[in-house]
Scaffold this active site. Structure first.
Site, PDB file in Angstrom:
ATOM      1  N   ASN A   1      34.314  48.220  47.509  1.00 57.05           N
ATOM      2  CA  ASN A   1      33.640  46.824  46.833  1.00 57.05           C
ATOM      3  C   ASN A   1      32.138  46.831  46.910  1.00 57.05           C
ATOM      4  O   ASN A   1      31.569  46.651  47.725  1.00 57.05           O
ATOM      5  CB  ASN A   1      34.360  45.709  47.915  1.00 57.05           C
ATOM      6  CG  ASN A   1      34.102  44.409  47.345  1.00 57.05           C
ATOM      7  OD1 ASN A   1      33.701  44.158  46.250  1.00 57.05           O
ATOM      8  ND2 ASN A   1      34.453  43.170  48.058  1.00 57.05           N
TER       9      ASN A   1
ATOM     10  N   ARG B   1      37.635  47.423  43.907  1.00 64.21           N
ATOM     11  CA  ARG B   1      37.979  46.113  43.678  1.00 64.21           C
ATOM     12  C   ARG B   1      37.196  45.699  42.553  1.00 64.21           C
ATOM     13  O   ARG B   1      35.798  45.887  42.441  1.00 64.21           O
ATOM     14  CB  ARG B   1      37.529  45.487  44.977  1.00 64.21           C
ATOM     15  CG  ARG B   1      37.687  43.906  44.571  1.00 64.21           C
ATOM     16  CD  ARG B   1      37.026  43.192  45.735  1.00 64.21           C
ATOM     17  NE  ARG B   1      37.392  41.617  45.321  1.00 64.21           N
ATOM     18  CZ  ARG B   1      36.349  40.673  45.548  1.00 64.21           C
ATOM     19  NH1 ARG B   1      35.343  40.953  45.971  1.00 64.21           N
ATOM     20  NH2 ARG B   1      36.723  39.514  45.193  1.00 64.21           N
TER      21      ARG B   1
ATOM     22  N   HIS C   1      41.470  36.264  44.152  1.00 65.45           N
ATOM     23  CA  HIS C   1      42.254  36.925  45.469  1.00 65.45           C
ATOM     24  C   HIS C   1      43.767  37.141  45.357  1.00 65.45           C
ATOM     25  O   HIS C   1      44.440  37.204  46.026  1.00 65.45           O
ATOM     26  CB  HIS C   1      42.433  35.697  46.467  1.00 65.45           C
ATOM     27  CG  HIS C   1      41.055  35.074  46.901  1.00 65.45           C
ATOM     28  ND1 HIS C   1      41.236  33.556  46.963  1.00 65.45           N
ATOM     29  CD2 HIS C   1      40.028  35.510  47.263  1.00 65.45           C
ATOM     30  CE1 HIS C   1      39.869  33.285  47.529  1.00 65.45           C
ATOM     31  NE2 HIS C   1      39.128  34.559  47.528  1.00 65.45           N
TER      32      HIS C   1
ATOM     33  N   ARG D   1      32.148  25.116  48.280  1.00 67.90           N
ATOM     34  CA  ARG D   1      32.583  24.842  46.925  1.00 67.90           C
ATOM     35  C   ARG D   1      33.360  23.553  46.919  1.00 67.90           C
ATOM     36  O   ARG D   1      34.170  23.283  47.920  1.00 67.90           O
ATOM     37  CB  ARG D   1      33.469  25.917  46.507  1.00 67.90           C
ATOM     38  CG  ARG D   1      32.606  27.083  46.221  1.00 67.90           C
ATOM     39  CD  ARG D   1      33.714  28.154  45.260  1.00 67.90           C
ATOM     40  NE  ARG D   1      32.903  29.302  45.092  1.00 67.90           N
ATOM     41  CZ  ARG D   1      33.565  30.724  45.397  1.00 67.90           C
ATOM     42  NH1 ARG D   1      34.715  30.484  46.089  1.00 67.90           N
ATOM     43  NH2 ARG D   1      32.795  31.760  45.600  1.00 67.90           N
TER      44      ARG D   1
ATOM     45  N   GLU E   1      43.222  43.722  51.952  1.00 65.70           N
ATOM     46  CA  GLU E   1      42.783  43.944  50.612  1.00 65.70           C
ATOM     47  C   GLU E   1      42.836  45.630  50.281  1.00 65.70           C
ATOM     48  O   GLU E   1      43.217  46.304  49.426  1.00 65.70           O
ATOM     49  CB  GLU E   1      41.619  43.085  50.130  1.00 65.70           C
ATOM     50  CG  GLU E   1      42.285  41.821  49.777  1.00 65.70           C
ATOM     51  CD  GLU E   1      41.090  40.712  49.537  1.00 65.70           C
ATOM     52  OE1 GLU E   1      40.710  40.413  48.566  1.00 65.70           O
ATOM     53  OE2 GLU E   1      40.490  40.172  50.613  1.00 65.70           O
TER      54      GLU E   1
END
Ligand code: ADP
Length: 391
Positions: free
Chosen positions: A7, A88, A177, A236, A378
């Site tokens: 990643n 990723r 996601h 957020r 992941e």
């Protein structure tokens, strides 16, 4: 077979080397502050963690550093032992309906999506190119956060904005996601022993999104063009009336990017509580009687319940709700509050099972809708895709 999951961010490179198909982690680590004199490199193997501060000029140097460490610490004896790499990538737009081999053509396609993920895709490509250069003959793929949601029907992904915004600028919901939503919903279907299961996944971390999954396919998700849409998160706001932009701009003189920064970095738990973006701090403050901390959590769980209700209707029923990611896997209080709000659907939490760690069914026996905690992974999902596509 050794497969690496990577990643790459704008100044970081996270990696995990796995033995496949056993799904065993051989080593993992991260290079941070790439481009600086005081970059850090940390690597874990055999229960040991080694940390180092050093200058790392760019991603190419970071990749060299990583491979040197793998050899130096006898984690591998030669680079050829790495038989596949999965990268990723945040945004695959409408160009990628599945994980894809990193041919030059596909790397250019990822770059063509830079406008949709300006902070992520350019950084991923820098990392991809560094790995391609270091391992030119190794099978490498991109695994996109968006592909799992590419099965959403038009009426679910299109905004009711001028149609040209979609045709000319690709403005639509892409979600995020996806690798996690797929990983845990597949596992839930397995636990339910039901291929055509109706599942709602709550991926609740610092970033958080929900998805509605039917027959193993995502039919809706809460994040949108960017991760700002949906439920309130650590920092957020999630959904707001876009007219807020006009009012705040007029009152404060802030421009669009500054307001977007407030909505991305200074809202959610942090903005409402004024204390922290971290769910553990929020829980502690609630214990102490902090009203705004409670409000921050209540606004979030209320909005999550709204999504669960609407996805229940969309799915035409529900077999299971799945919690995953940092908060979903660890914060029993948050899971409790959410399930309380949706109990009209026939969900009943077992308070003792809800305290357990790891993969568990946490609903009461006989609960009409089952509730699971399923830890996401992941890296394993990425490595599985490398295996699947290599065949
Ligand atoms: P991301 O990958 O989006 O950065 P994570 O999935 O790591 O986020 O989740 C981070 C969140 O998980 C934080 O709000 C943190 O407080 C929460 N979290 C992690 N561990 C625990 C725990 N043991 N109890 C409660 N919350 C936790």
């Amino acid at each position: 077979m050794k497969i690496m999951a990577v990643n790459a961010g704008s100044s970081s490179l996270k990696f995990q080397l796995l033995e496949m198909p056993e799904e065993k982690v051989i080593t993992s680590g991260i290079v941070e502050r790439i481009g600086n004199d005081n970059a850090t490199f940390s690597i874990k193997f055999n229960g040991e963690k080694i940390e180092q501060e050093l200058p790392v000029l760019n991603h190419k140097v970071a990749v060299e550093l990583l491979f040197d460490a793998l050899i130096k610490h006898n984690i591998i004896s030669k680079l050829e032992e790495i038989e596949g790499v999965g990268h990723r990538v945040v945004q695959g737009g409408e160009l990628f309906k599945d994980s894809s081999e990193l041919t030059e053509e596909n790397i250019l396609k990822i770059e063509s999506l830079n406008d949709l993920a300006p902070l992520h895709n350019p950084a991923h490509v820098v990392g991809i190119r560094a790995f391609k250069e270091a391992l030119p003959n190794v099978f490498q793929i991109a695994v996109f956060d968006t592909t799992f949601h590419q099965t959403m029907p038009e009426e679910n992904f299109l905004y009711a904005t001028p149609y040209e915004w979609y045709t000319d600028y690709a403005v639509r919901k892409y979600g995020a996601h996806g690798t996690s939503h797929k990983f845990v919903s597949d596992r839930a279907a397995e636990l339910l022993n039901k291929k055509d299961a109706k599942i709602i996944v709550c991926h609740l971390g610092n970033g958080a999104s929900l998805s509605a999954v039917k027959n193993g396919k995502s039919i809706d998700t809460s994040m949108g063009l960017t991760p700002l849409e949906g439920i309130p998160m650590g920092t957020r706001s999630g959904n707001i009336d876009p007219a807020v932009f006009g009012l705040i701009s007029e009152k404060t003189g802030k421009g669009i990017s500054e307001i977007l920064n407030d909505l991305n970095k200074k809202s959610g738990y942090l903005g409402v509580s004024g204390v922290s973006h971290d769910s553990r701090d929020i829980a502690n403050e609630i214990e102490k009687g902090n009203h705004r901390a409670k409000l921050a959590l209540d606004i979030q769980t209320k909005r999550i319940a709204d999504y669960i209700g609407s996805y229940y209707v969309l799915l035409g029923g529900l077999d299971a709700i799945v919690f995953t990611a940092g908060i979903g896997e660890n914060a029993a209080n948050v899971r409790h509050d959410i399930i309380e709000r949706v109990k009209v659907l026939g969900t009943e939490l077992d308070p003792e099972l809800n305290q357990l760690r790891g993969e568990n069914e946490i609903s009461k026996k006989g609960s009409k809708v089952k509730v699971f905690v399923i830890p996401t992974n992941e890296e394993v999902a990425i490595a599985r895709d490398v295996l699947r596509l290599q065949k």
